[in-house]
Each structure stands twice: as structure tokens, then as C-alpha cells.
Design a protein around this motif. Structure first.
Motif, mmCIF file in Angstrom:
data_model
loop_
_atom_site.group_PDB
_atom_site.id
_atom_site.type_symbol
_atom_site.label_atom_id
_atom_site.label_comp_id
_atom_site.label_asym_id
_atom_site.label_seq_id
_atom_site.Cartn_x
_atom_site.Cartn_y
_atom_site.Cartn_z
ATOM 1 N N TYR A 352 0.863 -1.179 0.000
ATOM 2 C CA TYR A 352 0.000 0.000 0.000
ATOM 3 C C TYR A 352 0.900 1.230 0.000
ATOM 4 O O TYR A 352 1.976 1.207 0.615
ATOM 5 N N ARG A 353 0.418 2.289 -0.651
ATOM 6 C CA ARG A 353 1.166 3.554 -0.628
ATOM 7 C C ARG A 353 0.217 4.713 -0.376
ATOM 8 O O ARG A 353 -0.909 4.739 -0.909
ATOM 9 N N VAL A 354 0.689 5.650 0.433
ATOM 10 C CA VAL A 354 -0.071 6.872 0.706
ATOM 11 C C VAL A 354 0.863 8.040 0.412
ATOM 12 O O VAL A 354 1.985 8.086 0.918
ATOM 13 N N SER A 355 0.406 8.959 -0.425
ATOM 14 C CA SER A 355 1.219 10.123 -0.791
ATOM 15 C C SER A 355 0.541 11.392 -0.296
ATOM 16 O O SER A 355 -0.673 11.556 -0.464
ATOM 17 N N VAL A 356 1.318 12.279 0.311
ATOM 18 C CA VAL A 356 0.778 13.553 0.795
ATOM 19 C C VAL A 356 1.574 14.685 0.151
ATOM 20 O O VAL A 356 2.809 14.659 0.162
ATOM 21 N N GLU A 379 16.003 16.725 4.091
ATOM 22 C CA GLU A 379 17.198 15.885 3.957
ATOM 23 C C GLU A 379 17.089 14.649 4.862
ATOM 24 O O GLU A 379 17.518 13.557 4.487
ATOM 25 N N LYS A 380 16.450 14.803 6.030
ATOM 26 C CA LYS A 380 16.279 13.663 6.937
ATOM 27 C C LYS A 380 15.256 12.675 6.353
ATOM 28 O O LYS A 380 15.478 11.457 6.357
ATOM 29 N N VAL A 381 14.158 13.225 5.837
ATOM 30 C CA VAL A 381 13.090 12.368 5.297
ATOM 31 C C VAL A 381 13.593 11.579 4.081
ATOM 32 O O VAL A 381 13.208 10.425 3.869
ATOM 33 N N LEU A 382 14.481 12.204 3.304
ATOM 34 C CA LEU A 382 15.016 11.516 2.119
ATOM 35 C C LEU A 382 15.737 10.218 2.490
ATOM 36 O O LEU A 382 15.831 9.301 1.681
ATOM 37 N N LYS A 383 16.214 10.135 3.745
ATOM 38 C CA LYS A 383 16.978 8.935 4.160
ATOM 39 C C LYS A 383 16.112 7.940 4.923
ATOM 40 O O LYS A 383 16.593 6.899 5.352
ATOM 41 N N MET A 384 14.848 8.257 5.145
ATOM 42 C CA MET A 384 14.015 7.360 5.968
ATOM 43 C C MET A 384 13.637 6.096 5.187
ATOM 44 O O MET A 384 13.356 6.177 3.991
ATOM 45 N N PRO A 385 13.591 4.934 5.857
ATOM 46 C CA PRO A 385 13.177 3.711 5.164
ATOM 47 C C PRO A 385 11.674 3.741 4.867
ATOM 48 O O PRO A 385 10.911 4.388 5.590
ATOM 49 N N ASP A 386 11.266 3.053 3.823
ATOM 50 C CA ASP A 386 9.856 2.914 3.428
ATOM 51 C C ASP A 386 9.207 4.257 3.081
ATOM 52 O O ASP A 386 7.990 4.414 3.171
ATOM 53 N N ILE A 387 10.032 5.218 2.752
ATOM 54 C CA ILE A 387 9.550 6.556 2.404
ATOM 55 C C ILE A 387 10.180 6.966 1.077
ATOM 56 O O ILE A 387 11.368 6.718 0.844
ATOM 57 N N ARG A 388 9.369 7.578 0.218
ATOM 58 C CA ARG A 388 9.910 8.179 -1.009
ATOM 59 C C ARG A 388 9.544 9.649 -1.009
ATOM 60 O O ARG A 388 8.465 10.005 -0.528
ATOM 61 N N VAL A 389 10.417 10.469 -1.552
ATOM 62 C CA VAL A 389 10.112 11.900 -1.657
ATOM 63 C C VAL A 389 10.229 12.286 -3.124
ATOM 64 O O VAL A 389 11.243 12.000 -3.767
ATOM 65 N N GLY A 413 4.509 7.148 1.801
ATOM 66 C CA GLY A 413 4.802 6.083 2.752
ATOM 67 C C GLY A 413 4.367 4.747 2.162
ATOM 68 O O GLY A 413 3.315 4.665 1.517
ATOM 69 N N GLU A 414 5.174 3.716 2.377
ATOM 70 C CA GLU A 414 4.854 2.379 1.860
ATOM 71 C C GLU A 414 4.674 1.422 3.024
ATOM 72 O O GLU A 414 5.365 1.560 4.043
ATOM 73 N N GLY A 415 3.773 0.456 2.874
ATOM 74 C CA GLY A 415 3.610 -0.521 3.951
ATOM 75 C C GLY A 415 2.805 -1.722 3.499
ATOM 76 O O GLY A 415 2.143 -1.690 2.456
ATOM 77 N N ALA A 416 2.849 -2.760 4.319
ATOM 78 C CA ALA A 416 2.103 -3.981 3.992
ATOM 79 C C ALA A 416 0.608 -3.762 4.172
ATOM 80 O O ALA A 416 -0.208 -4.499 3.617
ATOM 81 N N THR A 417 0.239 -2.772 4.985
ATOM 82 C CA THR A 417 -1.174 -2.429 5.156
ATOM 83 C C THR A 417 -1.330 -0.926 4.914
ATOM 84 O O THR A 417 -0.348 -0.179 4.993
ATOM 85 N N LEU A 418 -2.579 -0.532 4.701
ATOM 86 C CA LEU A 418 -2.834 0.896 4.500
ATOM 87 C C LEU A 418 -2.489 1.680 5.761
ATOM 88 O O LEU A 418 -1.899 2.770 5.701
ATOM 89 N N ALA A 419 -2.845 1.114 6.915
ATOM 90 C CA ALA A 419 -2.580 1.808 8.177
ATOM 91 C C ALA A 419 -1.079 2.034 8.351
ATOM 92 O O ALA A 419 -0.643 3.114 8.764
ATOM 93 N N GLN A 420 -0.281 1.025 8.000
ATOM 94 C CA GLN A 420 1.171 1.148 8.151
ATOM 95 C C GLN A 420 1.730 2.223 7.201
ATOM 96 O O GLN A 420 2.535 3.062 7.603
ATOM 97 N N ALA A 421 1.254 2.189 5.957
ATOM 98 C CA ALA A 421 1.738 3.179 4.979
ATOM 99 C C ALA A 421 1.376 4.583 5.444
ATOM 100 O O ALA A 421 2.174 5.519 5.345
ATOM 101 N N ARG A 422 0.185 4.715 5.983
ATOM 102 C CA ARG A 422 -0.299 6.026 6.432
ATOM 103 C C ARG A 422 0.497 6.498 7.667
ATOM 104 O O ARG A 422 0.911 7.650 7.743
ATOM 105 N N ASP A 423 0.704 5.587 8.604
ATOM 106 C CA ASP A 423 1.489 5.956 9.792
ATOM 107 C C ASP A 423 2.884 6.433 9.376
ATOM 108 O O ASP A 423 3.411 7.401 9.915
ATOM 109 N N ARG A 424 3.454 5.730 8.393
ATOM 110 C CA ARG A 424 4.826 6.073 7.997
ATOM 111 C C ARG A 424 4.890 7.442 7.334
ATOM 112 O O ARG A 424 5.792 8.228 7.600
#
Ligand code: GLY
Length: 457
Positions: A352-356, A379-389, A413-424
């Protein structure tokens, strides 16, 4: 794939988060040696995905001539014309006439996006459900005023949409819920120049939107991708002006009295067949924006109602669909351009992916007051796992980030569930700080899908 004897150079035309996501997809392909995004944006240039992506800012997307020049200048083997103005300019036809294979529909099949009056007549001819619509001209508003007066006489709170027939960067559709507002909306059409010369007044449909995408070779086959849900209103709870898109989710669940199969057949496959039979085979990505009517109608074949067709990936929907395509993007596009799409197996991952979208304060209106304010934390967010900018209007200078205009960047944010992608994605957004309250973003992207999956009616 028609095996190239060397690595390909790909020219991608566009400047937003969508083109950033596409450049990344092209760069993942082992057949591709270099991707040049024109005019691109500063975050694409900073990231230089996979060491293969560069930006050539000298390109006017409204000019086919400028696009062809950029492709020739960058020695492109293929071009990916990804943006609406560029498609409407006929760039695909011009590139092909210069011997550069170009992905995307030519000027006439792309009319399904750049002429909304034509799209509505096409839909009516071929039994594709659209909201009730009536066309008017900006140079004579008397008939439109009379039409609105008649509507509001019987229902003073009726919702209508006033839509420019031409392209307006996602801002040509305006909502009204009173006679005064509707009269203001039709006046605004005259300020949009040629794009608003013809406009439509449409019945408002109350429901939930979805975005459907397929890649097609025009003659033999279409592959449907994960369905996405775009949130176009500026503020939480779908309040405020329409924007180019404040965030998106994929895969989106069917909500309301319709099915994705119905949407795919009626809003995409049928359209491709009729375009083909009309002599305009459609090669590229076809996007159907749909709405599941909440109360009043179940449209033919339980398809949702069609709000629009676009001749490209959506932005921000591309940011949540394209990263999930597992198939080599170059192989998929090559098969589409050569009429052999049926021979390629296209697969997508199960994430699942959620883009803001993070946007300048004032967007979708004037944002000059916050231009060049500092943004911290990217710059910090660019290095976070399971995140694309993905970049858009953010200014990057000496590794510092500043507010440019409009949509600035998108965090996915990417995740195995929508909730996880959204939290990330919201955890990543917590790292972003601004100077003088100069940016904002929606805090409810993905919430509707999370709370109502399948239970809307
Ligand atoms: N997300 C809306 C569009 O790309 O047109």
C-alpha cells in the motif's frame, strides 16, 4: 524487448512529482543508461535517482517545438511525454515524425483530455455515464445565467460544477452550491483565456472518487493497474478549492455502488475500442477519473460515473502506483509502442502507498507571500526507510530547501497495510518544519479508505 545494442537515453517531459516517480521507474531498468527530465524540478536534480537521472530545465511544455529540441539536444532514444500540456501540444506526433519513438497518445487521441466538451459528447455517444452537462460560451453568459436561475429557483442549495473545456493545471473545475456562487464561477471562466472560452455546467454528484489507469498499445491489449484515490480539495474533509491533488492512496477499495471491474470495462476498455474504431488508436496511459454516486444512481453495468478522462498518469496518483510496477518499465513501454503489449506480463507489488503533497501557504491561489521561506527536515526524510520523496515546486540551493510555488514536494509512505503506509507518511511529515508557517498539507489522506473500506453505502 527489441534488444537495444546499447543502454537507452530516455527523455521524460514534465516537471512534477509524477515525472520524478517516472524517472525513478525508467532508471530502475537495466536497459536504460540515462534519464533526462525536462524541465524537471530541483529535487529530481538533487536526488539523481540511481545515478542515472538528470534535469534539463530548458523546455516549454506547451511547445511541441521546444520538446522536440530538448529530445534532440539530449540525444534521446525514446521520449516519455507524461504531462497534459505537452500531450496537447502534439509533441508525441512531432517526436515520432523526427524518428524519436515517443510514449503517449498523439494530439488527436489525447483530445479526450484537452477538450472536455468533446469528451462529454464522446461519452454520451458511447453510453458512458457522465454527470448531466450543458455547454456554454464565456463570450455570452446570458444563456448560462438563465440556466442557473432556473436550477436555483427550484433548489436554492443545488450543487453544480462549472468546468472549463480546456486545460487549466487541474484548476478548471469549480464547485458552487448557491446561485450567487454559480454566477461567480461562470464569470471566472472568462478569466481562464482560451481554456475557459467554452465551459460546461454539470450536475454535482455526491460520492467518492477513484482514479483508474491502464497502459495500452492501442490495438491489442490494455493492462489495468491498481486503482488509486486522489484527494483534490485543499483542506481536510474535502473542504476548500480544488487543487491539482493534495494526496493519493493505492490500492483504493471500491466504495459505493460500483465495482472496479465495471469502471475498467466501461470507462477504459470501451473508450479504447471506440477510439480505435474512430481511427485514433490510443497508445500510452489512459486515466479515468470516476465517482461512485452515493445516493441517486447506479450507472450502467455498475460502473461509477465518469468525471474525466486524462491522457497520462495522474499526479499525485503516479506517486502511489508507478513505484509498485515490478515489470521493467522500459520493456512495458517498448511493448506498448510496438503493439505487442499482450506478450508482456505486467506485475505490481502488494504494498500500500499513501502520498501527501506539501504545498505553499495560499495554494491553489497566490503563494508569492511565502516564496523563498526555508523548509527544514527534507534531507532527513530523504533517508528514511519505506519513504519516497518526489519533487515539484520546492527550490533547492546549496542543499537548502525553500518554498517555490504551488505543490512543493510529495512524501510517500509504503507498507504492507494501508494503516502502516499512512502511519509512515505522517511520521515522516512530522520531521518537516517551515519558516513563518509558509507550508501546509492535509492530515486526512487515506483516512476515508481506512475507515470505510467497502462500507460506504
Ligand atoms: N490527480 C489529478 C490529475 O492528475 O489530473
Amino acid at each position: 524487448m527489441r534488444a537495444p545494442d546499447r543502454k537507452l537515453t530516455i527523455a521524460v517531459f514534465g516537471n512534477g512529482g509524477r515525472e520524478d516517480a517516472l524517472a525513478e521507474a525508467w532508471a530502475r531498468s537495466p536497459h536504460v543508461g540515462r534519464v533526462v527530465v525536462s524541465p524537471g524540478n530541483m529535487l529530481i536534480a538533487l536526488k539523481c535517482a540511481y545515478g542515472k537521472v538528470a534535469v534539463d530545465p530548458y523546455c516549454n511544455l506547451k511547445s511541441a517545438n521546444s520538446i522536440v529540441n530538448a529530445a534532440v539536444r539530449n540525444r534521446a532514444d525514446w521520449a516519455d511525454v507524461a504531462q497534459d500540456d505537452a500531450l496537447a501540444s502534439g509533441a508525441v506526433d512531432w517526436l515520432q515524425s523526427r524518428g524519436i519513438p515517443a510514449f503517449g497518445p498523439g494530439k488527436w487521441p489525447a483530445r479526450i483530455e484537452w477538450d472536455k466538451f468533446w469528451q462529454r459528447r464522446f461519452a454520451d455517444r458511447h453510453c458512458i455515464s457522465v454527470p448531466e452537462w450543458v455547454p456554454f460560451e464565456s463570450r455570452d453568459l446570458v444563456p448560462a445565467r438563465e440556466y442557473l436561475a432556473a436550477i436555483y429557483e427550484t433548489d436554492p442549495t443545488h450543487v453544480v460544477w462549472v468546468k472549463a473545456a480546456g486545460l487549466c493545471a487541474g484548476k478548471g473545475a469549480r464547485k458552487a452550491a448557491s446561485l450567487a456562487q454559480a454566477l461567480q464561477r461562470i464569470e471566472e471562466m472568462g478569466m481562464l483565456g482560451e481554456a475557459g472560452a467554452t465551459f460546461l455546467i454539470e450536475d454535482g454528484v455526491d460520492g467518492v472518487e477513484s482514479s483508474h489507469f491502464a497502459v495500452t498499445d492501442g490495438t491489442t491489449f490494455a493492462h489495468h493497474f491498481k486503482t488509486a484515490r486522489d484527494h483534490k480539495a485543499a483542506y481536510d474533509g474535502e473542504e476548500g478549492e480544488m487543487t491539482g491533488g493534495m494526496g493519493a492512496v493505492a490500492p483504493a477499495a471500491p466504495i459505493g455502488l460500483s465495482s472496479w471491474e465495471g469502471a475498467r470495462f466501461h470507462l477504459i476498455d470501451k473508450v479504447l475500442v471506440w477510439l480505435y474504431l474512430g481511427g485514433w488508436p490510443y497508445v500510452g496511459i489512459l486515466y479515468a477519473g470516476a465517482i461512485a454516486d452515493r445516493w441517486r444512481r447506479i450507472s450502467i453495468g455498475i460502473a461509477p460515473i465518469c468525471l474525466e478522462h486524462n491522457a497520462r498518469w495522474g499526479d499525485p496518483e503516479a506517486q502511489v502506483v508507478v513505484p509498485g510496477i515490478e515489470t521493467d518499465y522500459a520493456e512495458m513501454v517498448d511493448a506498448a509502442m510496438s503493439g505487442t503489449l499482450r506478450e508482456v506480463t505486467i506485475t505490481e507489488d502488494a504494498l500500500y502507498r499513501v502520498s501527501v503533497a506539501v504545498v505553499a501557504r495560499g495554494y491553489p491561489g497566490n503563494t508569492d507571500a511565502v516564496r523563498r521561506k526555508r523548509i527544514f527536515g527534507i534531507e532527513k526524510v530523504l533517508k528514511m526507510p519505506d519513504i519516497r520523496v518526489y519533487g515539484a515546486g520546492v527550490i533547492v540551493e546549496d542543499n537548502r530547501f525553500y518554498v517555490g510555488g504551488g505543490r512543493l514536494f510529495h512524501i510517500v509512505g509504503e507498507g504492507a497495510t494501508l494503516a502502516q503506509a499512512r502511519d509512515r507518511v505522517y511520521a515522516a511529515l512530522d520531521e518537516i518544519r517551515d519558516e513563518d508557517n509558509s507550508i501546509y498539507y492535509r492530515r486526512d489522506i487515506g483516512l476515508l479508505d481506512l475507515q470505510t473500506r467497502g462500507n460506504y453505502c
